[in-house]
Design an enzyme around this catalytic site. Structure first.
Site, PDB file in Angstrom:
ATOM      1  N   HIS A   1       0.829  -1.220   0.000  1.00  0.00           N
ATOM      2  CA  HIS A   1       0.000   0.000   0.000  1.00  0.00           C
ATOM      3  C   HIS A   1       0.864   1.271   0.000  1.00  0.00           C
ATOM      4  O   HIS A   1       0.520   2.266   0.642  1.00  0.00           O
ATOM      5  CB  HIS A   1      -0.950   0.038   1.209  1.00  0.00           C
ATOM      6  CG  HIS A   1      -1.941  -1.090   1.225  1.00  0.00           C
ATOM      7  ND1 HIS A   1      -3.197  -0.972   0.707  1.00  0.00           N
ATOM      8  CD2 HIS A   1      -1.851  -2.359   1.697  1.00  0.00           C
ATOM      9  CE1 HIS A   1      -3.852  -2.120   0.866  1.00  0.00           C
ATOM     10  NE2 HIS A   1      -3.048  -2.974   1.459  1.00  0.00           N
TER      11      HIS A   1
ATOM     12  N   TYR B   1       0.893  -4.107  11.975  1.00  0.00           N
ATOM     13  CA  TYR B   1       0.821  -2.689  11.601  1.00  0.00           C
ATOM     14  C   TYR B   1       1.646  -1.805  12.535  1.00  0.00           C
ATOM     15  O   TYR B   1       2.420  -0.952  12.089  1.00  0.00           O
ATOM     16  CB  TYR B   1      -0.641  -2.226  11.539  1.00  0.00           C
ATOM     17  CG  TYR B   1      -1.385  -2.824  10.364  1.00  0.00           C
ATOM     18  CD1 TYR B   1      -1.645  -4.190  10.314  1.00  0.00           C
ATOM     19  CD2 TYR B   1      -1.813  -2.063   9.294  1.00  0.00           C
ATOM     20  CE1 TYR B   1      -2.313  -4.766   9.240  1.00  0.00           C
ATOM     21  CE2 TYR B   1      -2.479  -2.616   8.214  1.00  0.00           C
ATOM     22  CZ  TYR B   1      -2.719  -3.970   8.200  1.00  0.00           C
ATOM     23  OH  TYR B   1      -3.368  -4.527   7.123  1.00  0.00           O
TER      24      TYR B   1
ATOM     25  N   ASN C   1     -10.168  -3.048   2.452  1.00  0.00           N
ATOM     26  CA  ASN C   1      -9.829  -3.092   1.022  1.00  0.00           C
ATOM     27  C   ASN C   1     -11.100  -2.949   0.203  1.00  0.00           C
ATOM     28  O   ASN C   1     -12.194  -2.988   0.752  1.00  0.00           O
ATOM     29  CB  ASN C   1      -9.173  -4.440   0.675  1.00  0.00           C
ATOM     30  CG  ASN C   1      -7.687  -4.483   1.035  1.00  0.00           C
ATOM     31  OD1 ASN C   1      -7.050  -3.464   1.233  1.00  0.00           O
ATOM     32  ND2 ASN C   1      -7.149  -5.681   1.096  1.00  0.00           N
TER      33      ASN C   1
END
Ligand code: HDE
Length: 709
Positions: free
Chosen positions: A71, A358, A144
């Site tokens: 991303h 993350y 997404n």
């Protein structure tokens, strides 16, 4: 109190208007010259004591941070979220209670595979990550535009990403899945089958970030104030409907305007066409957990909407562009583990890994543990804890104690009870042996891939087959190509035969396929009730014209388009002014060299004898029409403008016009080609053309392969 403006006000404390009078160093010392470095003599070496020169270069040398490992390329926007009705029955999340409350959000849309500077319109999944700045702290919904994922377990993520990224030896290809390592990975992992069907569908080529759905993908939980939990899946649907590009167009846009989606989002917000998305949840009672023939924790499976309907519970509006790309869009840090009371996790093994990954990646990307202090990441809820040091700390905590419990600091800050808003993890009962395994239902790789295939319209099926031909056709190793064909023979035998035809390997010896016959129309963009085909809002229409154009035609059509919320551009050979047949003039917006048909949703050609005689001699004008025709876009022409369509040799299309001296054919709308000649028909033209644009594409034209594009 958090309201729509709260985040903007918080950011205001950090904004700086760069128009200061004097240039200074980072120490605030005024600079006397920034063009010539300090030297020992006019022709001598630069001196180390030139602190301004050193600071300027050192800062520049350090101006890049690592891009996101996936991303990397994204575009952000600010906005707000509003719930339709209190969701108290299902969740205690405060931002989901009061329909009058506007919770600020920041959204980042992204492609997954390409590097930061890659093109927007590549075939790829799109990220749709939303940060809600709620009064209970930040809630991140990191989704997404495809509702499922490639793999079932986070431990496979590095393998997947290594396989799809450019190959190890030569870093080819950029932002594309069409290469050996990716398809090798696919063929080695049948759990990919369902996701591959989605990635090869039109979903992977969104016309706009404003026209694509979003999905939370993983299974989460809503927990109400009584502690009752329910499984949920999250959805976004755009109010403009779900629309895509076609592959040839997407590839051309990647060259003509690599920033196509980014520009579209930015311009729409600048022009006040604020993107809007409804927020939906599928809610599943815990007692229904095992009711389905798939495991609800398996992220390669949807919960078909026919079985678990979506409840649309609120709306998000994006109404402000960032002030600074780096400060906001690049530095924003999303994490699925950022939840607020009322929202909890499930044991979905992909989600479990994401909860770790993350924060971990942000520690390196944003260089240390204090990235929550970067303005875009700051919550609106106050922060109070004993984590106080580390790189780039900006807050100055007063007091002696940074531990708990303590007696020197009044034993504060202290943990809150659930009643005081403390986050209480859902008390799920868990039992089991420590084991590396997944439940039996995870092993059904093909049923939902077949469900997806069954649900596609004929044009959508054609696009998927063509996508296989492109993607797998680019694979050098024939064994991999054959393995892919064999793998999809488990989904649908006819599909496998069709794939084989285009990629130079034999069809499977025995026709296979999943026995599933069920359909789920909402997974199809064309058939989905979530798409909208009754508006031309924000569409871009190209008006091709030359000197001698019919001014009345142009102004009438422009008026109708603008009334519907569309934007028209005048396109001609050169920029500058055009003169109409009746003496008016109009400014050209784009010349043939600065634009292309692929950047528009529809094309219109006005009348005017001289106009059309000129256009007929311009290959670029003919190409514009041909290409738009081949990409199934609406075409409109009035008066002599119809002659340009005729000159473009569009096959099997009926045009309005004079058939013989005394027979005039009236307004015709044939396969999205709308033409009118008589004055009477022209008044009906606008409506007919607008309807054709609202439909977006006219797939029945796709068979006309003889038209060049
Ligand atoms: Fe991500 N993902 N992901 N992902 N993901 C990242 O976090 C990861 C997955 C998604 O605009 C990374 O800050 C793992 C699914 C979006 O900043 C990283 C797994 C979904 C974004 C990461 C997944 C997503 C990311 C890279 C498998 C849809 C961009 C940079 C277990 C629900 C957010 C970063 C933005 C970004 C890990 C799978 C969505 C490395 C381990 C499924 C939209 O942490």
């Amino acid at each position: 109190m958090v309201d729509e403006k709260s985040k903007d006000e918080q950011l205001e404390m950090f904004r700086e208007d760069p128009e200061r009078e004097f240039l200074t160093t980072n120490q605030g010392v005024r600079v006397i010259n920034t063009d010539i470095s300090l030297k020992a003599g006019e022709r001598g070496p630069t001196l180390l004591e030139d602190f301004h020169f050193r600071e300027k270069l050192t800062h520049f040398d350090h101006e890049r941070i690592p891009e996101r490992v996936v991303h990397a390329r994204g575009s952000g926007a600010h906005g707000y979220f509003q719930v339709y009705e209190p969701m108290t029955e299902y969740t205690s999340a405060k931002f989901l209670q009061d329909p009058n409350k506007k919770t600020p959000v920041f959204v980042r849309f992204s492609t997954v595979v390409g590097f930061r500077g890659s093109a927007d319109t590549v075939r790829d999944v799109r990220g749709f990550a939303t940060k809600f700045y709620t009064e209970d702290g930040n809630y991140d919904l990191v989704g997404n535009n495809i509702p499922i994922f490639f793999i079932q377990d986070a431990i496979k993520f590095p393998d997947l990403v290594h396989a799809i990224k450019p190959e190890q030896d030569n870093q080819i290809p950029q932002a594309s899945a069409a290469h050996d390592t990716f398809w090798d990975f696919v063929a080695c992992h049948p759990e990919n089958a369902h996701m591959i069907m989605w990635v090869l569908s039109d979903r992977a080529l969104p016309r706009s970030y404003r026209m694509m759905q979003g999905f939370g993908v993983n299974t989460f939980r809503f927990v109400n104030s009584e502690g009752k939990g329910r499984f949920v899946k999250f959805h976004w649907r755009p109010l403009l409907g779900i629309h895509s590009l076609v592959w040839d167009e997407a590839q051309k846009i990647a060259g003509k305007d690599p920033d196509f989606n980014r520009r579209d989002l930015w311009e729409a917000i600048e022009m006040g066409d604020f993107p809007e998305y409804e927020f939906g949840v599928q809610i599943l009672e815990e007692e229904d957990e095992f009711k389905f023939d798939f495991d609800i924790l398996d992220p390669t499976k949807i919960w078909p909407e026919e079985d678990v309907p979506i409840k649309w519970i609120g709306k998000m509006t994006l109404n402000r562009n960032p002030d600074n790309f780096f400060a906001e869009t690049e530095q924003v840090a999303f994490c699925p583990a950022n939840v607020v009371p009322g929202i909890d996790f499930s044991n979905d093994p992909l989600l479990q890994g994401r909860l770790f990954s993350y924060l971990d990646t942000q520690l390196i990307r944003l260089a240390g543990p204090n990235f929550h202090e970067i303005p875009i990441n700051r919550p609106l809820a106050p922060i109070a804890n004993n984590q106080r040091e580390g790189y780039h700390r900006t807050k100055i905590n007063k007091g002696k104690a940074s531990y708990f419990p303590n007696t020197v600091g009044e034993n504060l800050p202290r943990p809150a009870s659930a009643e005081e808003g403390g986050y209480a993890h859902y008390m799920e009962k868990v039992e089991g042996k420590i084991i590396r395994a997944r439940s039996e239902k995870f092993k059904d790789f093909y049923s939902q891939a077949k469900l997806f295939w069954n649900s596609m319209s004929e044009p959508e099926k054609k696009h998927i087959i063509e996508a296989f031909h492109f993607e797998v056709g680019k694979v050098n190793d024939k064994n991999i190509r054959k393995a892919v064909v064999d793998m999809f023979n488990n989904v649908d035998g006819d599909l496998a035969i069709e794939i084989a035809k285009g990629v130079g390997v034999p069809a499977p010896e025995k026709k296979g396929g999943s026995p599933v016959t069920k359909e789920s129309p909402n997974v199809s963009q064309e058939r989905s009730e979530h798409t909208v085909k009754n508006t031309i809002k924000t569409r871009r229409i190209a008006i091709i014209a030359a000197n001698g154009y019919n001014h009345n035609d142009v102004s009438q059509v422009m008026q109708a388009l603008e009334a519907g919320g569309a934007k028209a551009h005048i396109i001609s050979k050169h920029q500058g002014m055009l003169k109409s047949s009746s003496g008016e003039s109009i400014e050209v917006d784009k010349s043939y060299v600065t634009t292309a048909s692929v950047l528009y949703d529809a094309v219109y050609i006005p009348g005017g004898k001289e106009n059309v005689e000129t256009l007929k001699m311009q290959g670029d004008a003919i190409h514009f029409v041909n290409e738009a025709f081949r990409h199934c876009k609406p075409l409109g022409a009035t008066g002599e403008g119809v002659e340009l369509l005729k000159a473009a040799n569009l096959p099997d299309i009926q045009f309005a016009g004079k058939e013989s001296a005394d027979k005039e054919i009236p307004l015709i709308s044939d396969k999205g080609v709308v033409t009118a000649v008589s004055a009477e028909d022209r008044s009906a033209f606008n409506e007919s053309f607008t309807t054709a644009i609202a439909k977006h594409r006219h797939w029945d034209r796709e068979k006309k392969e003889q038209v060049p594009a």
